[in-house]
Design a protein around this motif. Structure first.
Motif, PDB file in Angstrom:
ATOM      1  N   THR A 125       0.831  -1.206   0.000  1.00 23.34           N
ATOM      2  CA  THR A 125       0.000   0.000   0.000  1.00 23.34           C
ATOM      3  C   THR A 125       0.860   1.248   0.000  1.00 23.34           C
ATOM      4  O   THR A 125       0.597   2.198  -0.728  1.00 23.34           O
ATOM      5  CB  THR A 125      -0.941   0.017   1.221  1.00 23.34           C
ATOM      6  N   THR A 126       1.912   1.246   0.789  1.00 20.48           N
ATOM      7  CA  THR A 126       2.798   2.397   0.849  1.00 20.48           C
ATOM      8  C   THR A 126       3.484   2.615  -0.496  1.00 20.48           C
ATOM      9  O   THR A 126       3.564   3.735  -0.986  1.00 20.48           O
ATOM     10  CB  THR A 126       3.860   2.208   1.952  1.00 20.48           C
ATOM     11  N   ALA A 127       3.935   1.544  -1.119  1.00 18.93           N
ATOM     12  CA  ALA A 127       4.588   1.661  -2.418  1.00 18.93           C
ATOM     13  C   ALA A 127       3.601   2.168  -3.463  1.00 18.93           C
ATOM     14  O   ALA A 127       3.945   2.960  -4.319  1.00 18.93           O
ATOM     15  CB  ALA A 127       5.159   0.322  -2.837  1.00 18.93           C
ATOM     16  N   ARG A 128       2.375   1.726  -3.361  1.00 22.21           N
ATOM     17  CA  ARG A 128       1.372   2.135  -4.336  1.00 22.21           C
ATOM     18  C   ARG A 128       1.060   3.627  -4.204  1.00 22.21           C
ATOM     19  O   ARG A 128       0.856   4.311  -5.192  1.00 22.21           O
ATOM     20  CB  ARG A 128       0.101   1.316  -4.122  1.00 22.21           C
ATOM     21  N   LEU A 129       1.028   4.124  -2.981  1.00 20.92           N
ATOM     22  CA  LEU A 129       0.746   5.533  -2.778  1.00 20.92           C
ATOM     23  C   LEU A 129       1.874   6.414  -3.275  1.00 20.92           C
ATOM     24  O   LEU A 129       1.662   7.573  -3.597  1.00 20.92           O
ATOM     25  CB  LEU A 129       0.488   5.807  -1.294  1.00 20.92           C
ATOM     26  N   ALA A 130       3.069   5.867  -3.358  1.00 20.18           N
ATOM     27  CA  ALA A 130       4.217   6.643  -3.799  1.00 20.18           C
ATOM     28  C   ALA A 130       4.223   6.864  -5.308  1.00 20.18           C
ATOM     29  O   ALA A 130       4.915   7.736  -5.801  1.00 20.18           O
ATOM     30  CB  ALA A 130       5.503   5.951  -3.370  1.00 20.18           C
ATOM     31  N   THR A 131       3.461   6.073  -6.043  1.00 23.24           N
ATOM     32  CA  THR A 131       3.428   6.233  -7.498  1.00 23.24           C
ATOM     33  C   THR A 131       2.357   7.241  -7.878  1.00 23.24           C
ATOM     34  O   THR A 131       1.420   7.485  -7.132  1.00 23.24           O
ATOM     35  CB  THR A 131       3.132   4.897  -8.202  1.00 23.24           C
ATOM     36  N   SER A 132       2.510   7.814  -9.033  1.00 27.39           N
ATOM     37  CA  SER A 132       1.495   8.750  -9.499  1.00 27.39           C
ATOM     38  C   SER A 132       0.653   8.073 -10.570  1.00 27.39           C
ATOM     39  O   SER A 132       1.166   7.362 -11.424  1.00 27.39           O
ATOM     40  CB  SER A 132       2.145  10.011 -10.055  1.00 27.39           C
ATOM     41  N   TYR A 133      -0.628   8.290 -10.498  1.00 31.83           N
ATOM     42  CA  TYR A 133      -1.559   7.710 -11.457  1.00 31.83           C
ATOM     43  C   TYR A 133      -2.066   8.787 -12.387  1.00 31.83           C
ATOM     44  O   TYR A 133      -2.249   9.928 -12.002  1.00 31.83           O
ATOM     45  CB  TYR A 133      -2.748   7.073 -10.732  1.00 31.83           C
ATOM     46  N   ARG A 134      -2.308   8.380 -13.604  1.00 33.41           N
ATOM     47  CA  ARG A 134      -2.888   9.270 -14.587  1.00 33.41           C
ATOM     48  C   ARG A 134      -4.375   9.382 -14.278  1.00 33.41           C
ATOM     49  O   ARG A 134      -5.036   8.388 -14.036  1.00 33.41           O
ATOM     50  CB  ARG A 134      -2.678   8.639 -15.959  1.00 33.41           C
ATOM     51  N   PRO A 135      -4.936  10.578 -14.261  1.00 31.73           N
ATOM     52  CA  PRO A 135      -6.377  10.693 -14.009  1.00 31.73           C
ATOM     53  C   PRO A 135      -7.183  10.019 -15.119  1.00 31.73           C
ATOM     54  O   PRO A 135      -6.748   9.962 -16.272  1.00 31.73           O
ATOM     55  CB  PRO A 135      -6.629  12.196 -14.003  1.00 31.73           C
ATOM     56  N   ARG A 136      -8.326   9.498 -14.763  1.00 32.66           N
ATOM     57  CA  ARG A 136      -9.174   8.826 -15.753  1.00 32.66           C
ATOM     58  C   ARG A 136      -9.662   9.812 -16.800  1.00 32.66           C
ATOM     59  O   ARG A 136      -9.930  10.973 -16.506  1.00 32.66           O
ATOM     60  CB  ARG A 136     -10.381   8.186 -15.076  1.00 32.66           C
ATOM     61  N   LEU A 137      -9.777   9.305 -18.023  1.00 36.93           N
ATOM     62  CA  LEU A 137     -10.321  10.115 -19.105  1.00 36.93           C
ATOM     63  C   LEU A 137     -11.843  10.002 -19.051  1.00 36.93           C
ATOM     64  O   LEU A 137     -12.388   8.906 -19.141  1.00 36.93           O
ATOM     65  CB  LEU A 137      -9.822   9.615 -20.458  1.00 36.93           C
ATOM     66  N   ARG A 138     -12.506  11.130 -18.908  1.00 34.14           N
ATOM     67  CA  ARG A 138     -13.959  11.127 -18.830  1.00 34.14           C
ATOM     68  C   ARG A 138     -14.527  12.274 -19.649  1.00 34.14           C
ATOM     69  O   ARG A 138     -13.856  13.276 -19.885  1.00 34.14           O
ATOM     70  CB  ARG A 138     -14.408  11.288 -17.381  1.00 34.14           C
ATOM     71  N   GLY A 139     -15.752  12.106 -20.052  1.00 28.16           N
ATOM     72  CA  GLY A 139     -16.488  13.177 -20.723  1.00 28.16           C
ATOM     73  C   GLY A 139     -15.845  13.650 -22.007  1.00 28.16           C
ATOM     74  O   GLY A 139     -15.417  12.854 -22.851  1.00 28.16           O
ATOM     75  N   GLU A 140     -15.784  14.968 -22.143  1.00 29.94           N
ATOM     76  CA  GLU A 140     -15.271  15.574 -23.369  1.00 29.94           C
ATOM     77  C   GLU A 140     -13.790  15.268 -23.586  1.00 29.94           C
ATOM     78  O   GLU A 140     -13.347  15.111 -24.718  1.00 29.94           O
ATOM     79  CB  GLU A 140     -15.504  17.086 -23.351  1.00 29.94           C
ATOM     80  N   ASP A 141     -13.005  15.165 -22.512  1.00 27.79           N
ATOM     81  CA  ASP A 141     -11.589  14.817 -22.660  1.00 27.79           C
ATOM     82  C   ASP A 141     -11.438  13.445 -23.298  1.00 27.79           C
ATOM     83  O   ASP A 141     -10.602  13.241 -24.172  1.00 27.79           O
ATOM     84  CB  ASP A 141     -10.871  14.822 -21.304  1.00 27.79           C
ATOM     85  N   ARG A 142     -12.254  12.486 -22.858  1.00 23.16           N
ATOM     86  CA  ARG A 142     -12.196  11.128 -23.407  1.00 23.16           C
ATOM     87  C   ARG A 142     -12.583  11.139 -24.886  1.00 23.16           C
ATOM     88  O   ARG A 142     -11.927  10.513 -25.712  1.00 23.16           O
ATOM     89  CB  ARG A 142     -13.116  10.214 -22.606  1.00 23.16           C
ATOM     90  N   ALA A 143     -13.633  11.868 -25.220  1.00 24.27           N
ATOM     91  CA  ALA A 143     -14.080  11.952 -26.616  1.00 24.27           C
ATOM     92  C   ALA A 143     -13.012  12.609 -27.491  1.00 24.27           C
ATOM     93  O   ALA A 143     -12.769  12.172 -28.623  1.00 24.27           O
ATOM     94  CB  ALA A 143     -15.390  12.722 -26.699  1.00 24.27           C
ATOM     95  N   ARG A 144     -12.359  13.657 -26.951  1.00 25.01           N
ATOM     96  CA  ARG A 144     -11.315  14.344 -27.714  1.00 25.01           C
ATOM     97  C   ARG A 144     -10.135  13.424 -27.988  1.00 25.01           C
ATOM     98  O   ARG A 144      -9.633  13.342 -29.113  1.00 25.01           O
ATOM     99  CB  ARG A 144     -10.840  15.590 -26.949  1.00 25.01           C
ATOM    100  N   VAL A 145      -9.686  12.690 -26.958  1.00 27.41           N
ATOM    101  CA  VAL A 145      -8.562  11.764 -27.135  1.00 27.41           C
ATOM    102  C   VAL A 145      -8.942  10.659 -28.114  1.00 27.41           C
ATOM    103  O   VAL A 145      -8.145  10.276 -28.970  1.00 27.41           O
ATOM    104  CB  VAL A 145      -8.104  11.189 -25.774  1.00 27.41           C
ATOM    105  N   ALA A 146     -10.171  10.172 -28.019  1.00 28.01           N
ATOM    106  CA  ALA A 146     -10.630   9.123 -28.946  1.00 28.01           C
ATOM    107  C   ALA A 146     -10.604   9.630 -30.386  1.00 28.01           C
ATOM    108  O   ALA A 146     -10.167   8.917 -31.296  1.00 28.01           O
ATOM    109  CB  ALA A 146     -12.035   8.656 -28.563  1.00 28.01           C
TER     110      ALA A 146
END
Length: 70
Positions: A4-25
């Motif tokens: 858990t500690t190691a996992r918290l140390a990494t950075s995650y990319r925010p989920r693509l949702r809504g208009e951002d997801r459509a734009r990337v698609a």
């Protein structure tokens, strides 16, 4: 150190949702229609292969067969 500690140390990319997801698609679809591979598009967009493929399918792109041009 727990996992858990190691996992918290990494950075995650925010989920693509809504208009951002459509734009990337749309951007991925344009690149794919221009001849780029899913793997190249995924790498260039900092996405996994599976996410890039899913976004292409959401953009209703007809995927090419495996193995490249013959």
């Amino acid at each position: 150190m727990s996992s858990t500690t190691a996992r918290l140390a990494t950075s995650y990319r925010p989920r693509l949702r809504g208009e951002d997801r459509a734009r990337v698609a749309r951007e991925l679809a344009e690149g794919y229609d221009a001849g780029s591979s899913i793997r190249a598009l995924a790498s260039g967009s900092d996405l996994s292969y599976g996410t890039a493929r899913t976004l292409l399918l959401e953009a209703q792109v007809k995927l090419r067969g495996r193995g490249g041009s013959r």
